[in-house]
Write a protein that holds these residues in place. Structure first.
Motif, mmCIF file in Angstrom:
data_model
loop_
_atom_site.group_PDB
_atom_site.id
_atom_site.type_symbol
_atom_site.label_atom_id
_atom_site.label_comp_id
_atom_site.label_asym_id
_atom_site.label_seq_id
_atom_site.Cartn_x
_atom_site.Cartn_y
_atom_site.Cartn_z
ATOM 1 N N PHE A 219 27.270 38.290 24.909
ATOM 2 C CA PHE A 219 26.133 38.240 25.823
ATOM 3 C C PHE A 219 26.127 39.309 26.905
ATOM 4 O O PHE A 219 25.060 39.686 27.388
ATOM 5 C CB PHE A 219 26.068 36.868 26.504
ATOM 6 C CG PHE A 219 25.710 35.737 25.584
ATOM 7 C CD1 PHE A 219 24.654 35.850 24.704
ATOM 8 C CD2 PHE A 219 26.424 34.558 25.608
ATOM 9 C CE1 PHE A 219 24.309 34.808 23.862
ATOM 10 C CE2 PHE A 219 26.097 33.515 24.770
ATOM 11 C CZ PHE A 219 25.040 33.639 23.886
ATOM 12 N N CYS A 220 27.285 39.755 27.340
ATOM 13 C CA CYS A 220 27.344 40.515 28.599
ATOM 14 C C CYS A 220 27.791 41.955 28.397
ATOM 15 O O CYS A 220 28.826 42.213 27.773
ATOM 16 C CB CYS A 220 28.283 39.818 29.590
ATOM 17 S SG CYS A 220 27.765 38.120 29.964
ATOM 18 N N ASN A 221 27.021 42.887 28.959
ATOM 19 C CA ASN A 221 27.426 44.295 28.917
ATOM 20 C C ASN A 221 28.170 44.707 30.184
ATOM 21 O O ASN A 221 28.705 45.802 30.263
ATOM 22 C CB ASN A 221 26.207 45.205 28.697
ATOM 23 C CG ASN A 221 25.093 44.944 29.708
ATOM 24 O OD1 ASN A 221 25.286 44.224 30.697
ATOM 25 N ND2 ASN A 221 23.925 45.511 29.466
ATOM 26 N N ARG A 222 28.212 43.816 31.150
ATOM 27 C CA ARG A 222 28.913 44.069 32.411
ATOM 28 C C ARG A 222 29.636 42.786 32.817
ATOM 29 O O ARG A 222 29.112 41.682 32.622
ATOM 30 C CB ARG A 222 27.907 44.461 33.487
ATOM 31 C CG ARG A 222 28.467 44.568 34.899
ATOM 32 C CD ARG A 222 27.329 44.847 35.883
ATOM 33 N NE ARG A 222 27.749 44.804 37.267
ATOM 34 C CZ ARG A 222 26.904 44.816 38.313
ATOM 35 N NH1 ARG A 222 25.598 44.889 38.099
ATOM 36 N NH2 ARG A 222 27.369 44.768 39.551
ATOM 37 N N THR A 223 30.841 42.932 33.336
ATOM 38 C CA THR A 223 31.610 41.753 33.745
ATOM 39 C C THR A 223 32.226 41.977 35.119
ATOM 40 O O THR A 223 32.698 43.074 35.436
ATOM 41 C CB THR A 223 32.709 41.428 32.712
ATOM 42 O OG1 THR A 223 32.087 40.982 31.504
ATOM 43 C CG2 THR A 223 33.643 40.328 33.208
ATOM 44 N N ILE A 224 32.203 40.919 35.918
ATOM 45 C CA ILE A 224 32.801 40.925 37.258
ATOM 46 C C ILE A 224 33.982 39.964 37.259
ATOM 47 O O ILE A 224 33.847 38.797 36.874
ATOM 48 C CB ILE A 224 31.764 40.503 38.315
ATOM 49 C CG1 ILE A 224 30.625 41.535 38.380
ATOM 50 C CG2 ILE A 224 32.422 40.350 39.690
ATOM 51 C CD1 ILE A 224 29.444 41.085 39.222
ATOM 52 N N TRP A 225 35.128 40.450 37.678
ATOM 53 C CA TRP A 225 36.356 39.654 37.751
ATOM 54 C C TRP A 225 36.544 39.209 39.202
ATOM 55 O O TRP A 225 36.657 40.028 40.101
ATOM 56 C CB TRP A 225 37.514 40.496 37.246
ATOM 57 C CG TRP A 225 38.890 39.936 37.417
ATOM 58 C CD1 TRP A 225 39.251 38.677 37.779
ATOM 59 C CD2 TRP A 225 40.120 40.640 37.206
ATOM 60 N NE1 TRP A 225 40.606 38.542 37.818
ATOM 61 C CE2 TRP A 225 41.166 39.729 37.464
ATOM 62 C CE3 TRP A 225 40.423 41.944 36.812
ATOM 63 C CZ2 TRP A 225 42.511 40.105 37.351
ATOM 64 C CZ3 TRP A 225 41.751 42.315 36.704
ATOM 65 C CH2 TRP A 225 42.789 41.399 36.966
ATOM 66 N N LEU A 226 36.580 37.890 39.381
ATOM 67 C CA LEU A 226 36.781 37.310 40.708
ATOM 68 C C LEU A 226 38.173 36.704 40.828
ATOM 69 O O LEU A 226 38.696 36.109 39.874
ATOM 70 C CB LEU A 226 35.750 36.211 40.974
ATOM 71 C CG LEU A 226 34.295 36.627 41.194
ATOM 72 C CD1 LEU A 226 33.388 35.409 41.163
ATOM 73 C CD2 LEU A 226 34.132 37.370 42.503
ATOM 74 N N HIS A 227 38.750 36.831 42.018
ATOM 75 C CA HIS A 227 40.049 36.214 42.294
ATOM 76 C C HIS A 227 40.082 35.807 43.757
ATOM 77 O O HIS A 227 39.882 36.644 44.649
ATOM 78 C CB HIS A 227 41.193 37.182 41.985
ATOM 79 C CG HIS A 227 42.551 36.602 42.224
ATOM 80 N ND1 HIS A 227 43.072 35.567 41.461
ATOM 81 C CD2 HIS A 227 43.494 36.897 43.160
ATOM 82 C CE1 HIS A 227 44.271 35.264 41.902
ATOM 83 N NE2 HIS A 227 44.561 36.051 42.936
ATOM 84 N N LYS A 228 40.275 34.526 43.991
ATOM 85 C CA LYS A 228 40.342 33.987 45.350
ATOM 86 C C LYS A 228 39.149 34.418 46.199
ATOM 87 O O LYS A 228 39.283 34.807 47.353
ATOM 88 C CB LYS A 228 41.655 34.372 46.026
ATOM 89 C CG LYS A 228 42.870 33.744 45.364
ATOM 90 C CD LYS A 228 44.162 34.071 46.108
ATOM 91 C CE LYS A 228 45.355 33.383 45.450
ATOM 92 N NZ LYS A 228 46.628 33.699 46.143
#
Length: 252
Positions: A219-228
């Motif tokens: 589904f996604c061509n862009r991804t954001i990685w979140l941490h805390k």
């Protein structure tokens, strides 16, 4: 025509309050002997999101990844205008349809038919538009006679069928999804994926949080990685997923 967009600048979300707790018997006796109150109040302050800066524009399909508690669901609720930021600004252009917390907006003692109408109204549809789309929505759910029953009798998968069918029928400009696809049965999941691809072909905005990287790549061509509550990385999905997997493999 103005295209849909989501713009967050220096967004913080902080939850604060006080929790009352009763201490154990030994502490209770000690405090009684000292003429103190057995009940104590514990203050808490949780920085759920910190300094979030991002822009999502027309046609982007963005995944959110991170460990549980990283802030993914909180970020979706900011994008849905459910949580106002503690600080910073949020600019939303376009009709937003959030898909999470499926029990919200359902009347448990009402039938599936009635709940299609209720959920449609909550999503901004007119009564006339709902009645026009009712057969299409009912067919998509594949719930058949169960639509005549109170939704309190539904399984979690049936809730998802009903909610997904209504939410995607309104053709929103911004669709926010929180871990939906993995909760239904296989046949419906495939049907839902086809509808998602149809949605994406129209160039709408999709923001999708999941632990299923196969779906993420679909589904996604862009991804954001979140941490805390912070953005660790933001970029092409294959690149961010590799960095995420490498980081967690090395930490084992």
């Amino acid at each position: 025509m103005t295209h849909a967009s989501l713009v967050l600048k220096n967004v913080d979300i902080t939850f604060e309050g006080a929790l009352s707790s009763e201490e154990g018997l030994k502490s209770w006796v000690r405090r009684k002997l000292l003429s103190r109150n057995a009940a104590t109040a514990t203050n808490y302050r949780i920085a759920a999101l910190q300094g979030i800066n991002l822009e999502i524009n027309h046609g982007e399909r963005v995944g959110l990844i991170g460990l549980n508690g990283a802030g993914k669901s909180t970020l979706l609720k900011v994008m849905a205008d459910i949580y106002p930021p503690t600080s910073g600004t949020v600019s939303i252009k376009g009709h937003v349809c959030p898909m999470f917390e499926f029990a919200t907006g359902f009347e448990m003692n009402q039938s599936g038919w009635d709940n299609i109408r209720i959920r449609g109204l909550l999503l901004g549809m007119s009564p006339e538009a709902i009645e026009e789309k009712l057969p299409e929505i009912a067919k998509f759910t594949e719930l058949g006679d169960f639509l005549d029953y109170p939704v309190r009798t539904y399984s979690s998968g049936m809730f998802i069928r009903l909610a997904f069918a209504v939410s995607t029928s309104i053709n929103p400009e911004i669709l926010l999804i929180d871990e939906v696809m993995g909760a239904g049965d296989i046949s419906f999941a495939e049907k839902a994926k086809r509808r998602m691809f149809e949605f994406m072909e129209q160039g709408k905005i999709l923001v999708f949080t999941t632990h299923n990287f196969s779906l993420l790549n679909d589904f996604c061509n862009r991804t954001i990685w979140l941490h805390k509550g912070q953005i660790v990385a933001d970029g092409p999905t294959d690149e961010i997923v590799k960095r995420y997997n490498d980081a967690h493999t090395n930490s084992l």
